[in-house]
Design a protein around this motif. Sequence first.
Motif, PDB file in Angstrom:
ATOM      1  N   VAL A  20      36.511 -41.281-108.740  1.00  0.00           N
ATOM      2  CA  VAL A  20      36.822 -42.473-109.912  1.00  0.00           C
ATOM      3  C   VAL A  20      38.257 -42.591-109.655  1.00  0.00           C
ATOM      4  O   VAL A  20      39.099 -42.251-109.833  1.00  0.00           O
ATOM      5  N   SER A  21      38.199 -44.221-109.461  1.00  0.00           N
ATOM      6  CA  SER A  21      39.512 -44.846-109.148  1.00  0.00           C
ATOM      7  C   SER A  21      39.506 -46.365-109.052  1.00  0.00           C
ATOM      8  O   SER A  21      38.530 -46.894-108.431  1.00  0.00           O
ATOM      9  N   ASP A  22      40.366 -46.955-109.551  1.00  0.00           N
ATOM     10  CA  ASP A  22      40.555 -48.541-109.630  1.00  0.00           C
ATOM     11  C   ASP A  22      41.408 -48.899-108.248  1.00  0.00           C
ATOM     12  O   ASP A  22      41.347 -50.060-107.830  1.00  0.00           O
ATOM     13  N   THR A  23      42.029 -47.953-107.817  1.00  0.00           N
ATOM     14  CA  THR A  23      42.797 -48.470-106.565  1.00  0.00           C
ATOM     15  C   THR A  23      42.343 -47.925-105.224  1.00  0.00           C
ATOM     16  O   THR A  23      42.892 -48.485-104.269  1.00  0.00           O
ATOM     17  N   ARG A  24      41.725 -46.874-105.182  1.00  0.00           N
ATOM     18  CA  ARG A  24      41.467 -46.022-103.736  1.00  0.00           C
ATOM     19  C   ARG A  24      40.189 -46.809-103.065  1.00  0.00           C
ATOM     20  O   ARG A  24      39.105 -46.799-103.882  1.00  0.00           O
ATOM     21  N   GLY A  25      40.202 -46.752-101.975  1.00  0.00           N
ATOM     22  CA  GLY A  25      38.921 -46.986-101.075  1.00  0.00           C
ATOM     23  C   GLY A  25      38.727 -45.535-100.238  1.00  0.00           C
ATOM     24  O   GLY A  25      39.595 -44.733-100.385  1.00  0.00           O
ATOM     25  N   PHE A  26      37.879 -45.804 -99.245  1.00  0.00           N
ATOM     26  CA  PHE A  26      37.619 -44.529 -98.513  1.00  0.00           C
ATOM     27  C   PHE A  26      38.967 -44.121 -97.687  1.00  0.00           C
ATOM     28  O   PHE A  26      39.044 -43.176 -97.423  1.00  0.00           O
ATOM     29  N   ASP A  55      35.207 -46.714-115.012  1.00  0.00           N
ATOM     30  CA  ASP A  55      34.468 -47.755-115.919  1.00  0.00           C
ATOM     31  C   ASP A  55      33.444 -46.676-116.495  1.00  0.00           C
ATOM     32  O   ASP A  55      32.753 -45.964-115.511  1.00  0.00           O
ATOM     33  N   ILE A  56      33.254 -46.425-117.660  1.00  0.00           N
ATOM     34  CA  ILE A  56      32.618 -45.304-118.053  1.00  0.00           C
ATOM     35  C   ILE A  56      31.053 -45.532-117.888  1.00  0.00           C
ATOM     36  O   ILE A  56      30.457 -44.607-117.364  1.00  0.00           O
ATOM     37  N   TYR A  57      30.915 -46.722-117.654  1.00  0.00           N
ATOM     38  CA  TYR A  57      29.203 -47.173-117.424  1.00  0.00           C
ATOM     39  C   TYR A  57      29.024 -46.909-115.922  1.00  0.00           C
ATOM     40  O   TYR A  57      27.776 -46.737-115.687  1.00  0.00           O
ATOM     41  N   THR A  81      40.404 -38.373-115.455  1.00  0.00           N
ATOM     42  CA  THR A  81      40.332 -37.164-116.427  1.00  0.00           C
ATOM     43  C   THR A  81      41.754 -37.245-117.415  1.00  0.00           C
ATOM     44  O   THR A  81      41.749 -36.147-118.027  1.00  0.00           O
ATOM     45  N   GLY A  82      42.600 -38.041-117.116  1.00  0.00           N
ATOM     46  CA  GLY A  82      43.881 -38.086-117.761  1.00  0.00           C
ATOM     47  C   GLY A  82      43.639 -38.948-119.266  1.00  0.00           C
ATOM     48  O   GLY A  82      42.677 -39.058-119.714  1.00  0.00           O
ATOM     49  N   ARG A  86      42.375 -46.187-119.281  1.00  0.00           N
ATOM     50  CA  ARG A  86      41.273 -46.316-118.059  1.00  0.00           C
ATOM     51  C   ARG A  86      40.631 -44.969-117.905  1.00  0.00           C
ATOM     52  O   ARG A  86      39.808 -44.814-117.272  1.00  0.00           O
ATOM     53  N   ASP A  87      41.121 -43.854-118.227  1.00  0.00           N
ATOM     54  CA  ASP A  87      40.585 -42.667-117.949  1.00  0.00           C
ATOM     55  C   ASP A  87      39.137 -42.333-119.036  1.00  0.00           C
ATOM     56  O   ASP A  87      39.803 -41.938-120.061  1.00  0.00           O
ATOM     57  N   THR A  88      38.153 -42.174-118.337  1.00  0.00           N
ATOM     58  CA  THR A  88      37.088 -42.057-119.373  1.00  0.00           C
ATOM     59  C   THR A  88      36.091 -41.215-118.536  1.00  0.00           C
ATOM     60  O   THR A  88      34.844 -41.209-118.937  1.00  0.00           O
TER      61      THR A  88
END
Length: 192
Positions: A20-26, A55-57, A81-82, A86-88
């Motif tokens: 779960v990340s807004d910034t990381r790709g593989f 994103d929670i959904y 998990t923080g 954005r930590d949801t």
Amino acid sequence: MSHVPVDALFTPLGIAVLTVSDTRGFDEDGSGDLLVEHLSESGHSLVERRIVSDDIYQVRAVVSEWIARTDVHAILVNGGTGFTSRDTTPEALIPLFDKAIEGYGELFRHYSLKTIGTATIQSRAVAGVANRTMIFAMPGSPKACALAWDRIIALQLDSRTRPCNFAAMVLPSATPCSGRHTATSSNEVERL
């Protein structure tokens, strides 16, 4: 203290990994890489790996898809998990749990206290079972993923771990946990 008997048989599980990340790709997902490496070295198989934004959904949709599959026995979720807005990840997962595993978060924070001090209270590591699928969420750093896998998850997903493990819960063919009474059905295993 848990232990692994020499004569016990190992039962490999199918495991999915979600970052779960807004910034990381593989290419930047060291935590996902670490979890895949560790589960493979332990004898389990990677069924699928994905990255979704915080994103929670989106998190809930992927995990819901995986818990409906019969080849996914456990799901490892890292990131989100923080305490930032954005930590949801916990909010996404907890409604899916048939039963929560409170001891996982407690034990994770206990172990991490030794390395990061009181900052461990900012970790909302959670776990639960949904549709006979184990779900473990942990912080997104490689060190946190290694701690969660090496100290807790690996042992609980190992069918040889005694006196008890979660493999017996997700695989009806696995040897049930030992206790006062020998369980003979999945309903009895659940009561132990």
